[in-house]
Enzyme design. Sequence first.
Site, PDB file in Angstrom:
ATOM      1  N   LYS A 261       0.745  -1.076  -0.238  1.00 52.45           N
ATOM      2  CA  LYS A 261       0.138   0.034  -0.010  1.00 52.45           C
ATOM      3  C   LYS A 261       0.834   1.292   0.076  1.00 52.45           C
ATOM      4  O   LYS A 261       2.135   1.227   0.268  1.00 52.45           O
ATOM      5  CB  LYS A 261      -1.029  -0.018   1.346  1.00 52.45           C
ATOM      6  CG  LYS A 261      -1.878  -1.090   1.075  1.00 52.45           C
ATOM      7  CD  LYS A 261      -2.955  -1.177  -0.048  1.00 52.45           C
ATOM      8  CE  LYS A 261      -3.993  -2.103   0.071  1.00 52.45           C
ATOM      9  NZ  LYS A 261      -4.024  -3.674   0.139  1.00 52.45           N
TER      10      LYS A 261
HETATM   11  C1  LIG Z   1      -5.268  -4.441   0.724  1.00 48.17           C
HETATM   12  C2  LIG Z   1      -6.518  -4.426   1.113  1.00 48.17           C
HETATM   13  C3  LIG Z   1      -7.371  -5.056   2.089  1.00 48.17           C
HETATM   14  C4  LIG Z   1      -6.710  -5.639   3.035  1.00 48.17           C
HETATM   15  O1  LIG Z   1      -5.755  -5.284   3.730  1.00 48.17           O
HETATM   16  P1  LIG Z   1      -5.052  -5.926   5.078  1.00 48.17           P
HETATM   17  O2  LIG Z   1      -4.283  -4.974   5.452  1.00 48.17           O
HETATM   18  O3  LIG Z   1      -3.955  -6.876   4.223  1.00 48.17           O
HETATM   19  O4  LIG Z   1      -5.962  -6.788   5.811  1.00 48.17           O
HETATM   20  C5  LIG Z   1      -8.595  -4.877   2.091  1.00 48.17           C
HETATM   21  N1  LIG Z   1      -9.498  -4.080   1.131  1.00 48.17           N
HETATM   22  C6  LIG Z   1      -9.038  -3.851   0.280  1.00 48.17           C
HETATM   23  C7  LIG Z   1      -9.682  -3.009  -0.945  1.00 48.17           C
HETATM   24  C8  LIG Z   1      -7.560  -4.006  -0.094  1.00 48.17           C
HETATM   25  O5  LIG Z   1      -6.902  -3.400  -1.266  1.00 48.17           O
END
Ligand SMILES: *Cc1c(COP(=O)(O)O)cnc(C)c1O
Length: 382
Positions: free
Chosen positions: A184
Amino acid sequence: MTNRIFYTKPSITQLETDYAADAAATGWGARCYDYINRFERDFKTYLGSDFAIATSSCTGAMHMGLAALGIGEGDEVILADTNWVATVSPIVHLGAKPVFVDVLPDSWCIDPEEVERHITPKTKAIIATHIYGNLCDMDALLEIGKRTGIPVVEDAAEAIGSVYHGRRAGSMGAFGTFSFHGTKTLTTGEGGIFVTSDGALYERVLTLSNHGRARGQTKQFWPDAIGFKYKMSNIQAAIGCAQLERVEELVARKREILAAYMVRLSALPGISMNPEYSGTINGAWMPTAVFHPSTGTTREMMQQAFEAANIDARVFFYPLSSLDMFEDRPENANAWSIPGRAINLPSYHDMSEADIDRVAATLLEMAAGRTYHNSTALRRSV
Ligand SMILES: *Cc1c(COP(=O)(O)O)cnc(C)c1O
């Protein structure tokens, strides 16, 4: 062979490693929550929300938020068919039923009219996922929420830096969740956060997040309910504090990369990329190219071209209803059609202009090659 271009990679500087080292050396005993408290405080300030609880993941934040809304057996939760599986798994874990609806063709985000059409007396929440940084139509969704009394919640995992008419993604719904996974824009390795401006909801999630131990409970080791254990560590929060000091820079670079792709690719017929509507800012987590069906461009053609050029390219999310665990909903026409003609482009902060050129050139050459083949086929058939 040319160097491989990865699709994402965090931007880590001396600041992050200094803070992490400090947390590892001193962040224990009386100071074991220092970076966590600071991260929560700075994040809610950045977002414009009243409360924040740092978590081990966005999935965990969503799980606790939905649980705190009282969602369980027999309830329905509406969400976009275009989504990462992390958005639906908490619904399933709580024993509720996910209702997958179609997305809009241009933002790839949940279609408010489809939401409206699927509301039943069992609907207990609507999840607005700001996919790839693109913003949902929050005015329409919040209006539905207000009229029906159904909470609208935001999965803003991919939308740090996105702003909707002056309000940050994640700060508009009953609650918002973010991910700080290594892919992210802002990362703590693994991690997430729950944000809300609803004091009562915050108290419920706070209790759930602490193994069901209420804040006012003076009896030691005495949970009042079965809760969760989705906490962020102080060392992760230290990295998060450093990233948060750099958030404007991190988002600006993402936006720069998306803009650079748009300049290079805009001449391609039938291509569309992450939109930015007037009055909004797209945080541009993941530059994505979607081709019009008339171009004949397929995901497989793009995957082949990128593989040959030693470039990572990620497929667009498959519709969740197409997964084996769920019932197919091909009537969600956009969610089912877009992935077959779309691709996510590399966008890590440290990629060079030459890297961006190489990615764009790969798409341009693929498109040129295809046009050539098509016209030969056409000439032959005449
Ligand atoms: C990355 C992501 C998540 C999950 O994030 P985590 O921290 O891995 O649990 C949830 N929703 C979306 C849309 C994502 O891109």
